[in-house]
Design an enzyme around this catalytic site. Structure first.
Site, mmCIF file in Angstrom:
data_model
loop_
_atom_site.group_PDB
_atom_site.id
_atom_site.type_symbol
_atom_site.label_atom_id
_atom_site.label_comp_id
_atom_site.label_asym_id
_atom_site.label_seq_id
_atom_site.Cartn_x
_atom_site.Cartn_y
_atom_site.Cartn_z
ATOM 1 N N SER A 266 3.285 0.548 -5.572
ATOM 2 C CA SER A 266 3.573 1.911 -5.800
ATOM 3 C C SER A 266 3.812 2.105 -7.180
ATOM 4 O O SER A 266 4.052 1.354 -8.314
ATOM 5 C CB SER A 266 5.007 2.305 -5.189
ATOM 6 N N ASP A 267 3.623 3.450 -7.772
ATOM 7 C CA ASP A 267 4.088 3.793 -9.277
ATOM 8 C C ASP A 267 5.637 4.215 -9.005
ATOM 9 O O ASP A 267 6.322 4.092 -8.105
ATOM 10 C CB ASP A 267 3.179 4.955 -9.730
ATOM 11 N N TYR A 268 6.068 4.319 -10.452
ATOM 12 C CA TYR A 268 7.735 4.611 -10.360
ATOM 13 C C TYR A 268 8.265 5.463 -9.865
ATOM 14 O O TYR A 268 8.002 6.495 -9.832
ATOM 15 C CB TYR A 268 7.765 4.716 -12.239
#
Length: 715
Positions: A266-268
């Site tokens: 995932s991204d942040y």
């Protein structure tokens, strides 16, 4: 490539508890530098000891990573090593030009060199995974992250993504991942992040299947074919479904059609944001949707780890899916050699830019600069007389650009002022700093020539740095106009992270050099161009709009039923603007001149079934240096499918080559067109690529405005 470790992975997986499996799909951050919220330091140490953590981002340094690694390897039950990741976008210590600038070089060796230098510095710090390359095709200059992309063309993005992956990882078979000079790459952001509405970061993207497959997906496919070990999900929605829980893109295309054997991170806090999107009802629901629909590792937010056990008990996620995610993560850890050698040699740690790395960054920066305009032979400058260097960025020691890595905090960039002084020791170099137009004009009056350095601070491009207006910041246009009013020769040097609307003053400037945010050696590279030590050869990887109201404006647009005609009212145009951008995709000048001839095709007709069998068409383009200096030209090849079942762009870049020619030298540049160049994807969600019979025009020249063409007929 990664599946070769599956026997070891299967044995280890069989000994893991559910809590340990959920830990492997969790990544936490040592600091809060790359997103909202603070660091998770104490939690990281406890989870590492318990064997319930898979990865850590934002920690670097051989000693620091070794200390934390020992907790996982020597104190946890199974001793599974941590994977350390870091955003190494265009340099770790040695900052190279921003990716958009690197794309201007039209030279994959520039991107590969950046990745190779960055990988060596990064690996020596104990970090074995970088969140790069970014290959988000975009025609939206208001979007700050255009600085991290390679611009508006899928083919150019794909070529440079392959080069970056090769520089980071080595051979496509993954054999270089164990090397002490390579790191795992991450293809991001999957997918269509560059289509954000209004250029607002993290915003909605709504698009057709054919646009997804023809425009946004090709760079990712190319990167994975080059061996990219991981993929990062995008913040945006795709057709109403957030990318972090989009089964069509992650399961059907990435893991199904493409048979990707790495993992998706995932991204942040991207999993947490499924609730804010309005797609998930609560954190447990977000965890269920993300994991089920193809995500393998959660960055920073902890929904999968927190709710995984209860979701398993309730049958909302399956153990088979969890095991698959863990398998993908462990595959990479084995491929990186972490189980055999989890620690980093502290004595071999690279502590800063070497002379060789700086030289590489300087060469890359100069190759990335684009001469937009040069009337009256203002450039190159003579290294004598009186030279004024003015403007708010003239003495700036921060031209690192967005996402520049730890080097930006430790090492200043070379300023244009210092570099001009070094390049012209016999000249009287005078400086007027700041943005005062009167002072700049006074300096210009007293000089033989003036270098005006204007543009954006690094902080106003990049992530979370969208702009509704993309003019020069306040006062800078007035400064240029004040210098222009003196009537003395001058050159404008632009330092920026995006295309700017420069129509208000560009006509008055005799010479304009697009230098971008060029990295640690920025000033020296600018001086190399200004004084002719390097002959500029870069080209624009993105169109420069005339005004914000014209956006989006891009070369690979679709035709309309009423195309532009200056003499007609009822056509597709603005009443108050000429057609097209101010500077087109592929534009760039040199201190010498070139001619290119018409494309010569090895055949003018080819059967569709012959293309399907792998036959190709060779296109030869003659190019000659007709000037007095050795220089570089980028020969470009575009195609246009004249009539298709899905309307095709008026131009599609399919090949380019940057060539260096001496005065009077001629060369014949050869390109090859095959099935992958001459067909397109339809709107079939299952993925249908077609080659259709009919005429394809082949354009060659030195920008997307090329008009010389040949024709090829598919039969």
């Amino acid at each position: 490539m990664l599946r070769s470790h599956d026997d070891k992975v299967k044995e280890l997986l069989g000994r893991m508890t559910t809590e340990e499996k959920l830990g492997q799909v969790q990544q936490l951050t040592w600091t809060g530098d790359t997103g909202p919220g603070g660091g998770q330091t104490k939690e990281i140490e406890a989870l590492a000891r318990a064997g319930r953590l898979g990865s850590v981002l934002n920690l670097h340094g051989a000693k620091w990573t070794n200390d934390l690694q020992r907790l996982a390897v020597e104190e946890s039950r199974l001793g599974i090593p941590l994977l350390f990741g870091f955003d190494v976008i265009h340099g770790f210590w040695t900052t190279f030009p921003i990716p958009l600038a690197q794309a201007s070089a039209f030279d994959p060796a520039v991107a590969e060199t950046d990745a190779r230098v960055s990988a060596a510095e990064t690996r020596s710090q104990g970090v074995r995974w970088t969140f790069s390359p970014m290959m988000d095709v975009t025609n939206e200059p208001r979007w700050g992250r255009i600085a991290e992309s390679s611009g508006e063309d899928p083919y150019l993005n794909a070529v440079l993504a392959v080069a970056k992956v090769r520089g980071y990882q080595g051979p496509a078979d993954g054999s270089g991942l164990r090397s002490g000079e390579h790191v795992a790459a991450c293809a991001k952001h999957f997918v269509a992040y560059g289509g954000a509405e209004g250029g607002r970061d993290y915003n909605t993207v709504d698009l057709s299947e054919q646009r997804l497959r023809n425009h946004y997906l090709p760079p990712f496919k190319a990167a994975l074919d080059a061996g990219a070990a991981t993929v990062m999900a995008a913040f945006n929605t795709v057709g109403g479904v957030p990318a972090h829980a989009n089964s069509h893109t992650m399961n059907s295309i990435l893991k199904g059609e493409w048979d990707f054997d790495g993992f998706v991170v995932s991204d942040y806090t991207g999993v947490m944001e499924l609730v804010a999107h309005g797609y998930a009802e609560d954190p447990a629901h977000a965890a269920e949707l993300a994991l089920t629909h193809g995500l393998d590792m959660e960055m920073v937010s902890t929904h999968i780890a927190d709710h995984g056990a209860e979701l398993l008990d309730a049958g909302r996620i399956s153990m088979e899916r969890l095991d698959d995610a863990v398998t993908r993560i462990l595959r990479l850890k084995y491929a990186l050699g972490l189980f055999d050698d989890p620690y980093t040699d502290e004595a071999a740690e690279i502590a800063g830019p070497t002379a060789e790395a700086r030289a590489a960054a300087r060469e890359a920066a100069a190759r990335s600069m684009v001469l937009l305009k040069n009337e009256g032979g203002v450039l190159p400058l003579k290294p004598g007389g009186t030279i004024a260097v003015v403007g708010p960025h003239a003495d700036s020691a921060d031209q690192h650009g967005t996402w520049a890595g730890p080097g930006r905090l430790v090492f200043d960039t070379v300023s244009v002022l210092d570099a001009v002084r070094a390049a012209a020791p016999g000249a009287d170099v005078r400086h007027s700093g700041g943005g005062d137009p009167a002072m700049a004009a006074a300096a210009a009056w007293a000089a033989d020539v003036t270098v005006v350095v204007v543009g954006e601070d690094s902080a106003i491009s990049g992530e979370a740095a969208s702009r509704s207006e993309i003019d020069l910041p306040a006062g800078q246009q007035q400064l240029i106009e004040a210098v222009a009013a003196t009537g003395k020769p001058f050159v404008v040097v632009l330092v920026n992270g995006r295309p700017l609307t420069i129509g208000g003053w560009a006509d008055r400037a005799p010479a304009v050099l697009e230098a971008w945010h060029a990295g640690i050696e920025a000033g020296n590279a600018v001086a190399d161009i200004l004084f002719g030590t390097v002959n500029p050869g870069g080209k624009l990887p993105v169109s420069f709009p005339r005004t914000v109201g014209q956006i989006p404006v891009y070369y690979n647009r679709e035709a309309t039923g009423r195309p532009y005609d200056e003499a007609e009212k009822y056509v597709s145009k603005y009443l108050d603007l000429p057609d097209g951008p101010q500077f087109v995709f592929g534009h760039g000048l040199s201190y010498t001149t070139f001619t290119t001839g018409a494309p010569e095709l090895s055949r003018t007709e080819i059967a569709v079934d012959a293309l399907e069998r792998g036959e190709t068409v060779e296109v030869t383009v003659p190019v000659a240096n007709t000037g007095d200096l050795t220089g570089d030209e980028v020969v470009q090849l575009y195609i246009h499918d004249v009539a298709a079942s899905v309307v095709q762009p008026v131009r599609r870049l399919r090949a380019f080559e940057r060539v260096t020619l001496a005065p009077g030298e001629e060369r014949r540049v050869r390109f090859t067109l095959g099935a992958e160049d001459l067909g397109f994807w339809t709107n079939d969600p299952a993925g249908t690529y077609v080659l259709e019979r009919g005429r394809i025009d082949v354009y060659t020249g030195t920008s997307s405005a090329a008009t010389v063409r040949g024709s090829l007929r598919l039969v």
